[in-house]
Design a protein around this motif. Sequence first.
Motif, PDB file in Angstrom:
ATOM      1  N   SER A 304       7.108   2.263   2.439  1.00 60.95           N
ATOM      2  CA  SER A 304       6.560   3.518   2.946  1.00 60.95           C
ATOM      3  C   SER A 304       5.150   3.758   2.421  1.00 60.95           C
ATOM      4  O   SER A 304       4.729   3.191   1.403  1.00 60.95           O
ATOM      5  N   GLU A 305       4.452   4.635   3.125  1.00 61.87           N
ATOM      6  CA  GLU A 305       3.088   4.987   2.725  1.00 61.87           C
ATOM      7  C   GLU A 305       3.072   5.662   1.358  1.00 61.87           C
ATOM      8  O   GLU A 305       2.073   5.611   0.645  1.00 61.87           O
ATOM      9  N   ARG A 306       4.200   6.247   0.979  1.00 58.52           N
ATOM     10  CA  ARG A 306       4.270   6.963  -0.295  1.00 58.52           C
ATOM     11  C   ARG A 306       4.031   6.049  -1.488  1.00 58.52           C
ATOM     12  O   ARG A 306       3.493   6.487  -2.514  1.00 58.52           O
ATOM     13  N   THR A 307       4.431   4.776  -1.404  1.00 60.48           N
ATOM     14  CA  THR A 307       4.280   3.874  -2.549  1.00 60.48           C
ATOM     15  C   THR A 307       3.350   2.696  -2.291  1.00 60.48           C
ATOM     16  O   THR A 307       2.901   2.062  -3.245  1.00 60.48           O
ATOM     17  N   ALA A 308       3.065   2.385  -1.038  1.00 57.29           N
ATOM     18  CA  ALA A 308       2.227   1.214  -0.743  1.00 57.29           C
ATOM     19  C   ALA A 308       0.807   1.427  -1.272  1.00 57.29           C
ATOM     20  O   ALA A 308       0.192   2.466  -1.018  1.00 57.29           O
ATOM     21  N   VAL A 310      -1.743  -0.301  -0.274  1.00 54.25           N
ATOM     22  CA  VAL A 310      -2.455  -0.278   1.004  1.00 54.25           C
ATOM     23  C   VAL A 310      -1.409  -0.254   2.106  1.00 54.25           C
ATOM     24  O   VAL A 310      -0.530  -1.113   2.145  1.00 54.25           O
ATOM     25  N   TYR A 311      -1.484   0.718   2.992  1.00 54.59           N
ATOM     26  CA  TYR A 311      -0.446   0.886   4.009  1.00 54.59           C
ATOM     27  C   TYR A 311      -0.758   0.128   5.297  1.00 54.59           C
ATOM     28  O   TYR A 311      -0.134   0.366   6.327  1.00 54.59           O
ATOM     29  N   GLY A 312      -1.685  -0.802   5.250  1.00 53.25           N
ATOM     30  CA  GLY A 312      -2.085  -1.519   6.462  1.00 53.25           C
ATOM     31  C   GLY A 312      -0.976  -2.353   7.086  1.00 53.25           C
ATOM     32  O   GLY A 312      -0.567  -2.131   8.233  1.00 53.25           O
ATOM     33  N   MET A 313      -0.469  -3.341   6.357  1.00 56.29           N
ATOM     34  CA  MET A 313       0.561  -4.228   6.901  1.00 56.29           C
ATOM     35  C   MET A 313       1.853  -3.487   7.237  1.00 56.29           C
ATOM     36  O   MET A 313       2.410  -3.680   8.324  1.00 56.29           O
ATOM     37  N   PRO A 314       2.385  -2.634   6.338  1.00 54.60           N
ATOM     38  CA  PRO A 314       3.591  -1.895   6.721  1.00 54.60           C
ATOM     39  C   PRO A 314       3.367  -1.003   7.950  1.00 54.60           C
ATOM     40  O   PRO A 314       4.220  -0.919   8.830  1.00 54.60           O
ATOM     41  N   GLN A 315       2.221  -0.370   8.019  1.00 56.26           N
ATOM     42  CA  GLN A 315       1.934   0.520   9.145  1.00 56.26           C
ATOM     43  C   GLN A 315       1.895  -0.252  10.463  1.00 56.26           C
ATOM     44  O   GLN A 315       2.433   0.199  11.483  1.00 56.26           O
ATOM     45  N   GLU A 316       1.262  -1.421  10.445  1.00 53.57           N
ATOM     46  CA  GLU A 316       1.186  -2.233  11.665  1.00 53.57           C
ATOM     47  C   GLU A 316       2.575  -2.704  12.092  1.00 53.57           C
ATOM     48  O   GLU A 316       2.879  -2.777  13.284  1.00 53.57           O
ATOM     49  N   VAL A 326      12.135   2.415   6.739  1.00 55.12           N
ATOM     50  CA  VAL A 326      10.893   2.574   5.988  1.00 55.12           C
ATOM     51  C   VAL A 326      11.261   3.245   4.678  1.00 55.12           C
ATOM     52  O   VAL A 326      11.721   4.389   4.666  1.00 55.12           O
ATOM     53  N   LEU A 327      11.060   2.527   3.567  1.00 54.36           N
ATOM     54  CA  LEU A 327      11.546   2.990   2.275  1.00 54.36           C
ATOM     55  C   LEU A 327      10.464   2.894   1.207  1.00 54.36           C
ATOM     56  O   LEU A 327       9.626   1.986   1.254  1.00 54.36           O
ATOM     57  N   PRO A 328      10.469   3.789   0.212  1.00 54.99           N
ATOM     58  CA  PRO A 328       9.610   3.595  -0.960  1.00 54.99           C
ATOM     59  C   PRO A 328       9.997   2.299  -1.662  1.00 54.99           C
ATOM     60  O   PRO A 328      11.158   1.858  -1.589  1.00 54.99           O
ATOM     61  N   LEU A 329       9.052   1.702  -2.356  1.00 56.30           N
ATOM     62  CA  LEU A 329       9.293   0.411  -2.992  1.00 56.30           C
ATOM     63  C   LEU A 329      10.539   0.426  -3.882  1.00 56.30           C
ATOM     64  O   LEU A 329      11.343  -0.503  -3.851  1.00 56.30           O
ATOM     65  N   GLY A 330      10.703   1.479  -4.664  1.00 57.59           N
ATOM     66  CA  GLY A 330      11.822   1.529  -5.588  1.00 57.59           C
ATOM     67  C   GLY A 330      13.181   1.577  -4.928  1.00 57.59           C
ATOM     68  O   GLY A 330      14.205   1.296  -5.572  1.00 57.59           O
TER      69      GLY A 330
END
Length: 344
Positions: A304-308, A310-316, A326-330
């Motif tokens: 998720s954008e909350r932990t990334a 850079v949110y580029g690759m996940p967003q794409e 879509v999950l926070p890294l933890g």
Amino acid sequence: MSILAPVKVLVVDDSESNRRLLTELLESAPDLRVVSTAADGNEGLRQVMALHPDVVTLDLEMPRLGGYSFLRLLKSTAPTPVIVISSYAHQADVFKALELGAIDFIAKPSRPTPEAVEKLRRELQDKVRAARQLRPDRAPPPPRRPRGLPLEPSFVVGVGASTGGPPAVQRLMEALSAEPSVSMLVCQHMPRQFTRAFAERLDRLGPFTVREAQEGDVLQPGHVFIAPGGRQLVVYRQGGQYTLGTPPPTMQDKHAPSVDRLFMSLAEVFGARSVGVVLTGMGSDGAQGARSIHKAGGEVWAESERTAVVYGMPQEAVATGAVSRVLPLGEIGPALVELARKRR
């Protein structure tokens, strides 16, 4: 339409020639501006406090206050995205710097040929531009050493990452220690020669056996294979076992290693059982592969954008409509453990 102000860069390097070269390469782009340079860490910290740059490029070996101490002090006083500039001869130093909060690194060319300098220019400008998206406070903590290694088979998960990825991959491995029979295939954007050092560093964490993938390696539970820099990582089904291939990139490949190539391979071999995870990174690598896994009936998850960082690759990847979670890294590791146990 508003026009973004130029990205402000501070260059910290004890070599006058390196400072001059990096300044020239950065300022050859109209949207990048070197606000100052510093010859050591002490001077660099003073410049950060006075000028508030958007990003710092950092040499690690400097007199008075070296790169490691600079990173520690910067993190506690004025968190700022840092890109390490390092030679191939100091691979271990790079990974220590990433653990201390640097968000990415660039390898110095061994010989300053025109082609090598042009490659450095492109990579430097691209990574500094990405600084507008960076959140240095999002770097995950280094993993604790997990213990125990059951050898029961589970499932295979492909992981793709770029900027900010090495600490995120470590964090994911830590979480997966609860189910170390999982096999992981990792495509981390990283130059040739650094991927082996990255694998060796992860291998020391336990309980997984981590190695840079080689042609013909057999996929095994409790193993993590890192895609070699400059090559691809794919899976083949041969008889009753799965083997790994590390072919050279084709003219169509934008990255080597490529998350897309890894994910497409997983989709072809494992079908509805394929699982791909897209972590932090700039660019769109992994989006096409996410579509392939989704079409095959498999699952694609994204950080998720909350932990990334850079949110580029996940967003794409999310934009393709192929991502189911879509999950926070933890939360990704524990969720993978739960999925692995359901699929036994």
